[in-house]
Design a protein around this motif. Structure first.
Motif, short mmCIF file in Angstrom:
data_model
loop_
_atom_site.label_atom_id
_atom_site.label_comp_id
_atom_site.label_asym_id
_atom_site.label_seq_id
_atom_site.Cartn_x
_atom_site.Cartn_y
_atom_site.Cartn_z
N TYR A 187 0.85 -1.20 0.00
CA TYR A 187 0.00 0.00 0.00
C TYR A 187 0.89 1.25 0.00
O TYR A 187 0.91 2.01 0.97
CB TYR A 187 -0.92 0.01 1.22
N PRO A 188 1.66 1.45 -1.08
CA PRO A 188 2.64 2.54 -1.09
C PRO A 188 2.02 3.93 -0.90
O PRO A 188 2.65 4.81 -0.30
CB PRO A 188 3.30 2.41 -2.47
N TRP A 189 0.80 4.13 -1.42
CA TRP A 189 0.16 5.44 -1.26
C TRP A 189 -0.11 5.72 0.22
O TRP A 189 0.12 6.85 0.70
CB TRP A 189 -1.14 5.51 -2.05
N ILE A 190 -0.58 4.72 0.94
CA ILE A 190 -0.89 4.91 2.37
C ILE A 190 0.40 5.05 3.17
O ILE A 190 0.48 5.87 4.10
CB ILE A 190 -1.75 3.75 2.89
N VAL A 191 1.40 4.27 2.82
CA VAL A 191 2.70 4.37 3.50
C VAL A 191 3.25 5.79 3.38
O VAL A 191 3.65 6.41 4.38
CB VAL A 191 3.71 3.36 2.92
N ASP A 192 3.25 6.31 2.16
CA ASP A 192 3.78 7.67 1.94
C ASP A 192 2.90 8.72 2.61
O ASP A 192 3.40 9.75 3.09
CB ASP A 192 3.88 7.96 0.44
N TRP A 193 1.61 8.49 2.64
CA TRP A 193 0.69 9.43 3.30
C TRP A 193 1.02 9.56 4.77
O TRP A 193 1.15 10.67 5.29
CB TRP A 193 -0.74 8.93 3.11
N PHE A 194 1.17 8.43 5.45
CA PHE A 194 1.46 8.46 6.89
C PHE A 194 2.87 8.97 7.16
O PHE A 194 3.16 9.42 8.27
CB PHE A 194 1.27 7.07 7.50
N ASN A 195 3.73 8.90 6.15
CA ASN A 195 5.08 9.46 6.29
C ASN A 195 5.13 10.91 5.83
O ASN A 195 6.21 11.51 5.76
CB ASN A 195 6.09 8.63 5.49
N GLU A 196 3.96 11.49 5.51
CA GLU A 196 3.83 12.88 5.05
C GLU A 196 4.73 13.16 3.85
O GLU A 196 5.38 14.19 3.76
CB GLU A 196 4.11 13.84 6.19
N ALA A 197 4.74 12.18 2.91
CA ALA A 197 5.61 12.29 1.74
C ALA A 197 4.82 12.49 0.45
O ALA A 197 5.36 12.29 -0.64
CB ALA A 197 6.48 11.03 1.62
N LEU A 198 3.55 12.87 0.58
CA LEU A 198 2.72 13.07 -0.61
C LEU A 198 2.37 14.54 -0.80
O LEU A 198 2.19 15.27 0.17
CB LEU A 198 1.40 12.27 -0.49
N ASP A 199 2.26 14.93 -2.06
CA ASP A 199 1.79 16.27 -2.40
C ASP A 199 0.28 16.20 -2.60
O ASP A 199 -0.20 15.80 -3.66
CB ASP A 199 2.47 16.77 -3.68
N LEU A 200 -0.46 16.58 -1.58
CA LEU A 200 -1.91 16.47 -1.64
C LEU A 200 -2.56 17.62 -2.41
O LEU A 200 -3.79 17.72 -2.46
CB LEU A 200 -2.49 16.38 -0.23
N ASN A 201 -1.74 18.46 -3.02
CA ASN A 201 -2.27 19.47 -3.93
C ASN A 201 -2.38 18.92 -5.36
O ASN A 201 -2.93 19.59 -6.24
CB ASN A 201 -1.37 20.72 -3.96
N SER A 206 -5.58 8.76 -6.36
CA SER A 206 -4.94 7.45 -6.18
C SER A 206 -4.92 7.05 -4.71
O SER A 206 -5.18 5.89 -4.37
CB SER A 206 -3.50 7.49 -6.73
N LEU A 207 -4.63 8.00 -3.84
CA LEU A 207 -4.62 7.72 -2.41
C LEU A 207 -6.01 7.32 -1.93
O LEU A 207 -6.17 6.36 -1.17
CB LEU A 207 -4.13 8.95 -1.63
N PHE A 208 -7.02 8.03 -2.39
CA PHE A 208 -8.39 7.72 -1.97
C PHE A 208 -8.78 6.30 -2.37
O PHE A 208 -9.37 5.56 -1.58
CB PHE A 208 -9.36 8.72 -2.57
N MET A 209 -8.46 5.91 -3.61
CA MET A 209 -8.79 4.56 -4.06
C MET A 209 -8.05 3.51 -3.25
O MET A 209 -8.59 2.43 -2.98
CB MET A 209 -8.45 4.42 -5.55
N SER A 210 -6.84 3.84 -2.82
CA SER A 210 -6.06 2.90 -2.00
C SER A 210 -6.63 2.79 -0.60
O SER A 210 -6.71 1.69 -0.02
CB SER A 210 -4.59 3.36 -1.95
#
Length: 292
Positions: free
Chosen positions: A75-89, A96-100
């Motif tokens: 679940y790379p999208w969730i992993v990066d999300w919790f690591n605050e490594a995603l550009d949510l803009n 992609s994150l939502f679908m994951s």
């Protein structure tokens, strides 16, 4: 349910060795803080009783699944999300994150560990947090604009209609007059009529897509009379190439017509039925080759 009990569940399910339990538990505490503050948008203190964090029983299976996914490379999208490594803009990232995220949330309902009212509340909350519906609209709009760009190339030309120039005896050219640029902006009244019944962001995206779809069809329709005019000229002059129609002795080696002719050829290739109708009407053939 105590947060500590959720951590124990995760450690048992994932088979964490005893030597790593302490470090994994510390990691899970940090991820729980992120989930409460950045996902649920609540304060940790809202869930504290004494020194313990308590998660509502209906939410606990979903929280457990999300925490597990935050440490799972599947679940790379969730992993990066919790690591605050995603550009949510970025719209694609949010979609992609939502679908994951939807999958582990729904899984808690499918397995019967929680009810679907809770599942739907989580999905709606995450969708609102990520602006996922607007992200999906934006992606579709971007795709529609790209489709508009490619499908309407035949109406994209840099031909300066109205320019008048003279050539002296030495072959030097100079303008007598240059065409003025047209102002094609819509009036305020027209714009107001378009947005009058629009109230939420979803409405605006829907109408934008509708306008682009309409413009694609309109541009294609307006391209046909231009092609028909050249087809008539081809029939009358018996030239083998459209370039011959604009070739002049005092012209330079480049012309704004050349790239436009290539676009017309591609348009003809992708619209065989319309091309056949034009050829029959003008009693000519091989229009694609004429513009290539």
């Amino acid at each position: 349910m105590k947060a500590s009990d959720i951590y124990k569940q995760i450690i048992r399910i994932t088979g964490v060795p005893a030597s790593a339990e302490d470090s994994v538990t510390r990691n899970l505490r940090n991820k729980m803080t992120f989930l409460l503050e950045q996902v649920a948008l609540r304060k940790v203190s809202d869930f504290k009783r004494g020194n313990n964090i308590f998660i509502p029983d209906n939410d606990a299976p979903i929280v457990r699944n999300l925490l597990m996914c935050s440490m799972d490379d599947d679940y790379p999208w969730i992993v990066d999300w919790f690591n605050e490594a995603l550009d949510l803009n970025d719209s694609l990232t949010c979609a992609s994150l939502f679908m994951s995220v939807k999958e582990p949330i729904m899984r808690a309902g499918i397995t019967g560990e929680t009810d679907f009212v809770t599942v739907d509340e989580w999905i709606s909350a995450i969708q609102g947090l990520l602006n996922a519906n607007m992200a999906q609209h934006t992606i579709r709009l971007k795709k529609a604009i790209e489709e508009f760009r490619t499908k309407t190339l035949v109406k994209n030309n840099t031909v300066n209609c109205g320019d008048i120039y003279i050539t002296d005896d030495a072959g030097n050219r100079s303008y007598v007059s240059k065409a003025k640029e047209r102002d094609v902006r819509l009036s305020g009244e027209i714009l107001e009529s378009i947005v009058r019944e629009l109230y939420v962001q979803d409405d605006y995206f829907t109408v934008l897509n509708q306008i682009i779809d309409f413009m694609v069809k309109d541009a294609e329709k307006k391209a046909l009379p231009d092609i028909e005019a050249y087809a008539l000229a081809k029939n009358v002059t018996e030239f083998d190439s459209a370039v011959d129609l604009i070739d002049t002795e005092d012209g330079s080696m480049v012309s704004e017509y050349y790239p436009w002719f290539k676009k017309v050829a591609k348009f003809i290739e992708s619209h065989p039925e319309e091309t056949k109708a034009i050829e029959e009407k003008t009693k000519t053939t091989n229009l694609k080759e004429f513009f290539e």
